[in-house]
Design an enzyme around this catalytic site. Structure first.
Site, mmCIF file in Angstrom:
data_model
loop_
_atom_site.group_PDB
_atom_site.id
_atom_site.type_symbol
_atom_site.label_atom_id
_atom_site.label_comp_id
_atom_site.label_asym_id
_atom_site.label_seq_id
_atom_site.Cartn_x
_atom_site.Cartn_y
_atom_site.Cartn_z
ATOM 1 N N SER A 64 -25.455 -12.271 7.482
ATOM 2 C CA SER A 64 -25.213 -12.914 8.732
ATOM 3 C C SER A 64 -23.799 -13.648 8.609
ATOM 4 O O SER A 64 -23.044 -13.801 9.533
ATOM 5 C CB SER A 64 -26.441 -14.017 9.192
ATOM 6 O OG SER A 64 -27.368 -13.021 9.155
ATOM 7 N N TYR A 93 -35.601 -10.073 3.501
ATOM 8 C CA TYR A 93 -34.757 -11.425 4.261
ATOM 9 C C TYR A 93 -35.667 -11.946 5.425
ATOM 10 O O TYR A 93 -35.769 -11.588 6.369
ATOM 11 C CB TYR A 93 -33.438 -10.869 4.993
ATOM 12 C CG TYR A 93 -32.568 -11.882 5.286
ATOM 13 C CD1 TYR A 93 -32.676 -13.094 5.297
ATOM 14 C CD2 TYR A 93 -31.088 -11.552 5.608
ATOM 15 C CE1 TYR A 93 -31.677 -14.161 5.839
ATOM 16 C CE2 TYR A 93 -30.267 -12.481 5.795
ATOM 17 C CZ TYR A 93 -30.559 -13.826 6.045
ATOM 18 O OH TYR A 93 -29.816 -14.651 6.550
ATOM 19 N N LYS A 148 -35.354 -13.233 0.534
ATOM 20 C CA LYS A 148 -34.172 -14.443 0.699
ATOM 21 C C LYS A 148 -35.235 -15.183 1.880
ATOM 22 O O LYS A 148 -35.297 -14.572 2.987
ATOM 23 C CB LYS A 148 -33.056 -13.957 1.122
ATOM 24 C CG LYS A 148 -32.105 -14.833 1.660
ATOM 25 C CD LYS A 148 -30.726 -14.270 2.130
ATOM 26 C CE LYS A 148 -29.521 -15.139 2.370
ATOM 27 N NZ LYS A 148 -29.862 -15.929 3.777
ATOM 28 N N THR A 162 -35.117 -17.725 4.111
ATOM 29 C CA THR A 162 -34.325 -18.839 4.987
ATOM 30 C C THR A 162 -35.339 -19.190 6.276
ATOM 31 O O THR A 162 -35.047 -18.976 7.361
ATOM 32 C CB THR A 162 -33.112 -18.166 5.835
ATOM 33 O OG1 THR A 162 -32.266 -17.228 4.548
ATOM 34 C CG2 THR A 162 -31.985 -18.881 6.367
#
Length: 308
Positions: free
Chosen positions: A51, A140, A165, A167
């Site tokens: 991103s 992700y 990941k 986030t």
């Protein structure tokens, strides 16, 4: 064959920016400079075409070229994880297979976005990609298409899905992932403003946008957490957060790129609608604003602020 085993890919990994020139064209010369700039500052790996790398503003051919140039310039010095996510499984597989040929050490992907895909469709997306290469996959979990604990646990059963990941701000799930899925399931904390929390809750490493512009803060924070010096880690997190929130109100990725330029690494500009060309007057104004932040908050130890 990857040069680095996924279990060895830990520590501070910038979600690397992608430089574009004044006309929004991919700038390979600046890209090579960014790779060297980050490695010279002792980051422990690179997470590319994600991103922060503006991947969804690039064509598949441009994304492939970023991978190629990065691997050429890296020369095996640090591990590289390539984000290959797209809405289409077909395109994601194409990007994954190209990344494997280019020599990356692992791949990563957001879940397919735009339509409200079902849990089975998301599971199928990751299963199809991991079958297409021998590279480990890092799923992700991102706010725009959150996976949630139950889906992460389900994805962990897919052969080749090696970690996530993460986030998100629900860091209690990092503990839960390690307890219920297993200690060998890799977790990268992906929220810059919660790096201390992620590491304290058991993340194997941190991947973030602002590790491009101030890697020294996050490396020191990682070391402080590892040493059990949480007071120092909190101090560093507060410094990082002051810069993060100030930058976000002025355009996060464009501000990161200008901060790198002020340290001698011209990371170019962001593509619209994220940003665009910043002329000298606008650059001078942004510098003055960051000087004001530095002086008002008495911030020290941030290389790009010290350089102003």
């Amino acid at each position: 064959m990857p040069a680095f085993d996924i279990k060895s890919i830990t520590g501070v990994l910038p979600a690397m920016v992608t430089p574009f020139d004044e006309n929004e064209k991919l700038d390979e010369q600046r890209l090579r400079a960014v790779v060297n700039f980050l490695i010279e500052r002792q980051v422990e790996g690179l997470y590319i075409t994600g991103s922060t790398g503006e991947s969804f503003l690039m064509s598949p051919e441009e994304r492939k070229r970023v991978v190629e140039v990065t691997m050429e310039e890296n020369r095996g010095r640090v591990p590289v994880i390539a984000h290959i996510g797209a809405i289409s499984t077909f395109h994601s597989i194409d990007l994954a297979q190209h990344a494997e040929r280019a020599g990356v050490d692992a791949i990563s992907s957001v879940p397919p976005i735009y339509w409200g895909f079902s849990a089975d469709q998301i599971h199928g997306y990751y299963a199809d990609i991991t079958r297409s290469t021998k590279l480990p996959m890092i799923a992700y979990n991102v706010p725009m298409a959150a996976l949630g604990f139950d889906m992460i646990k389900r994805l962990s059963s897919i052969d080749g899905v090696a970690g996530v990941k993460y986030t998100a701000t629900t860091h209690h799930d990092i503990i839960r992932i390690k307890e219920e899925i297993g200690q060998d399931f890799i977790v990268y904390s992906g929220a810059d403003e919660m790096a201390m929390s992620g590491l304290s809750f058991g993340a194997d490493g941190i991947i973030g946008s602002f590790y491009n512009s101030m890697p020294e803060i996050w490396i020191a924070l990682r070391d402080a957490v590892a040493a059990g010096n949480l007071a120092e880690a909190k101090r560093l997190q507060e410094i990082g957060n002051a810069v993060i929130f100030f930058s976000l109100s002025r355009g996060g990725i464009p501000s990161i790129k200008r901060a790198m330029a002020w340290m001698g690494c011209d990371a170019g500009y962001a593509r619209k609608p994220l940003g665009g060309f910043i002329d000298q007057a606008a650059d001078d104004k942004l510098k003055a604003e960051f000087r004001g932040l530095r002086d008002e908050r008495k911030l020290s130890g941030v290389a790009f602020l010290d350089a102003l």
